[in-house]
Design a protein around this motif. Structure first.
Motif, mmCIF file in Angstrom:
data_model
loop_
_atom_site.group_PDB
_atom_site.id
_atom_site.type_symbol
_atom_site.label_atom_id
_atom_site.label_comp_id
_atom_site.label_asym_id
_atom_site.label_seq_id
_atom_site.Cartn_x
_atom_site.Cartn_y
_atom_site.Cartn_z
ATOM 1 N N TRP A 47 0.859 -0.959 0.130
ATOM 2 C CA TRP A 47 -0.127 -0.093 0.020
ATOM 3 C C TRP A 47 0.834 1.294 -0.006
ATOM 4 O O TRP A 47 1.917 1.363 0.782
ATOM 5 N N ASP A 99 -11.166 2.184 -2.067
ATOM 6 C CA ASP A 99 -10.881 2.014 -0.635
ATOM 7 C C ASP A 99 -12.058 2.125 0.217
ATOM 8 O O ASP A 99 -12.810 3.239 0.158
ATOM 9 N N GLY A 101 -11.820 2.393 3.381
ATOM 10 C CA GLY A 101 -11.609 3.107 4.384
ATOM 11 C C GLY A 101 -11.611 2.215 5.584
ATOM 12 O O GLY A 101 -11.285 2.704 6.698
ATOM 13 N N ALA A 102 -11.647 0.953 5.416
ATOM 14 C CA ALA A 102 -11.199 0.139 6.727
ATOM 15 C C ALA A 102 -10.457 -1.176 6.351
ATOM 16 O O ALA A 102 -10.419 -2.237 6.643
ATOM 17 N N GLY A 103 -9.409 -0.934 4.989
ATOM 18 C CA GLY A 103 -8.322 -1.582 4.915
ATOM 19 C C GLY A 103 -8.824 -2.660 3.667
ATOM 20 O O GLY A 103 -8.090 -3.768 3.642
ATOM 21 N N TRP A 104 -9.833 -2.426 2.828
ATOM 22 C CA TRP A 104 -9.918 -3.563 1.851
ATOM 23 C C TRP A 104 -10.326 -2.419 0.704
ATOM 24 O O TRP A 104 -10.819 -1.433 0.574
ATOM 25 N N PHE A 105 -9.846 -3.131 -0.488
ATOM 26 C CA PHE A 105 -9.946 -2.431 -1.992
ATOM 27 C C PHE A 105 -10.520 -3.269 -2.832
ATOM 28 O O PHE A 105 -10.425 -4.438 -3.185
#
Lengths: 118, 111
Positions: A47, A99, A101-105
């Motif tokens: 990232w 994103d 916003g909680a760590g997944w894409f």
């Protein structure tokens, strides 16, 4: 459908600069957080940077802090990554991604290759 | 921030089940139920397979499942198929200062 298309990659000398773009379509770009993620040749995913939907919150990986600048133009449905003081170890395929916003894409663009070499 | 630890490779025969582990720390995997998993074919963009530890996006087969115990997350693929052969990456949220960290990737070979 949702589409992200990166551009701007290429060959640049160490110490040089490059600006990547990511054109978004098929969704309300201004409502979504965005990130840049890269993959160096033969390496894993890393990232790089995050920007909130309004652009008011920005994060960077330590490896690029002070050299890279993320930005967005919601009127143009576009995300950018200004890369300065490029190093050989910045060589990678750079992906833009929506994103959560909680760590997944999800989804990701197809990527653009940046090669830093003399 | 160090990368999450994944095995470099796993393998299985068609129809079997395999599990890929992803070990982090109490600052990432252990602190939040925000682990995601991605499948990546060579030359293609990564595809989200699991998010928030165990949730599947629409369109992802129910052969894929995720779980977590302590600082280790796991991806299980049941009923292995040839098309599952790919690189798999885990990713964990690590708070606003670090944001996210990825694992080094696991090459899945379907024998």
């Amino acid at each position: 459908q949702v589409q992200l298309v990166e551009s701007g990659g290429g060959l640049v000398k160490p110490g040089g600069s490059l600006r990547l773009s990511c054109a978004a379509s098929g969704f309300s770009f201004s409502d979504y957080y965005m990130s840049w993620i890269r993959q160096a040749p033969g390496k894993g995913l890393e990232w790089v940077s995050y920007i909130s939907s309004s652009g008011s919150t920005i994060y960077y990986a330590d490896s690029v802090k002070g050299r890279f600048t993320i930005s967005r133009d919601n009127a143009k449905n576009s995300l950018y990554l200004q890369m300065n003081s490029l190093r050989v170890d910045d060589t990678a395929v750079y992906y833009c991604a929506t994103d959560a916003g909680a760590g997944w894409f999800d989804p990701w663009g197809q990527g653009t290759l940046v090669t830093v070499s003399s | 921030q160090s990368a999450l630890t994944q095995p470099a490779s796993v393998s299985g025969s068609p129809g079997q089940s395999i599990t890929i582990s992803c070990t982090g720390t109490s600052s990432d995997v252990g602190s939040y139920n925000l682990v995601s998993w991605y499948r990546k074919y060579p030359g293609e963009a990564p595809k989200l397979m699991i998010y928030e530890g165990s949730k599947r996006p629409s369109g992802v087969s129910n052969r894929f499942s995720g779980s977590k115990s302590g600082n280790t997350a796991s991806l299980t693929i049941s009923g292995l198929q040839a098309e599952d052969e790919a690189e798999y990456y885990c990713c964990a949220y690590a708070g606003s200062s670090t944001y996210v960290v990825f694992g080094g990737g696991t090459k899945l070979t379907v024998l």
